[in-house]
Motif scaffolding. Structure first.
Motif, PDB file in Angstrom:
ATOM      1  N   UNK A 111      15.191   5.896   0.548  1.00 49.57           N
ATOM      2  CA  UNK A 111      16.167   5.101   1.252  1.00 49.57           C
ATOM      3  C   UNK A 111      16.645   4.304   0.434  1.00 49.57           C
ATOM      4  N   UNK A 112      16.227   3.887  -0.876  1.00 53.54           N
ATOM      5  CA  UNK A 112      16.488   3.063  -1.729  1.00 53.54           C
ATOM      6  C   UNK A 112      17.339   4.396  -3.175  1.00 53.54           C
TER       7      UNK A 112
ATOM      8  N   UNK B 125       6.169   2.478   3.323  1.00 53.65           N
ATOM      9  CA  UNK B 125       7.237   2.371   1.797  1.00 53.65           C
ATOM     10  C   UNK B 125       7.587   3.599   1.618  1.00 53.65           C
ATOM     11  N   UNK B 126       7.269   4.460   1.859  1.00 53.77           N
ATOM     12  CA  UNK B 126       7.627   6.261   0.976  1.00 53.77           C
ATOM     13  C   UNK B 126       9.081   6.120   1.477  1.00 53.77           C
ATOM     14  N   UNK B 127       9.783   6.014   2.944  1.00 52.78           N
ATOM     15  CA  UNK B 127      10.702   5.462   3.657  1.00 52.78           C
ATOM     16  C   UNK B 127      11.094   4.523   2.852  1.00 52.78           C
TER      17      UNK B 127
ATOM     18  N   UNK C   3       0.594  -1.078   0.103  1.00 54.13           N
ATOM     19  CA  UNK C   3       0.167  -0.228  -0.109  1.00 54.13           C
ATOM     20  C   UNK C   3       0.983   1.369  -0.080  1.00 54.13           C
ATOM     21  N   UNK C   4       0.119   2.421  -0.079  1.00 50.70           N
ATOM     22  CA  UNK C   4       0.687   3.482  -0.261  1.00 50.70           C
ATOM     23  C   UNK C   4       0.983   4.452   1.096  1.00 50.70           C
ATOM     24  N   UNK C   5       2.296   3.817   1.766  1.00 46.66           N
ATOM     25  CA  UNK C   5       2.204   4.514   3.346  1.00 46.66           C
ATOM     26  C   UNK C   5       3.416   4.955   3.602  1.00 46.66           C
ATOM     27  N   UNK C   6       3.755   5.434   4.969  1.00 45.73           N
ATOM     28  CA  UNK C   6       4.689   6.562   4.900  1.00 45.73           C
ATOM     29  C   UNK C   6       5.781   5.452   5.442  1.00 45.73           C
TER      30      UNK C   6
END
Length: 83
Positions: free
Chosen positions: A13-14, A7-9, A2-5
């Motif tokens: 980082x990637x 996954x954004x983090x 999902x679209x979550x904080x």
């Protein structure tokens, strides 16, 4: 995924990891992104390139925090589970 904080983090980082592994002499010098003084023209003529060089040089100071963030992300993913 999902679209979550979280996954954004992980995506940030990637991207930071991918910028950190760029070698200045082997890769960046071929594209003129190793140093502002080696651009071969006036830096005010290419402001985007100067900003990119500044970003690449600034990210180099983030090596230790990125290593710590990688370790914490790996431990968190192992304990909680990716998903």
């Amino acid at each position: 995924m999902g679209f979550s904080l979280w996954n954004i983090f992980k995506a940030g980082l990637l991207v930071t990891n991918s910028v950190l592994i760029l070698h200045r002499k082997r890769f960046l010098s071929k594209h003129g992104l190793d140093d502002v003084n080696n651009m071969g023209c006036n830096p005010s003529d290419r402001p985007f390139q100067v900003q990119a060089i500044g970003l690449l040089q600034a990210v180099q100071y983030l090596k230790l925090p990125v290593i710590a963030a990688n370790v914490l992300t790996i431990v968190f993913e192992l304990l909680i589970g990716g998903g």
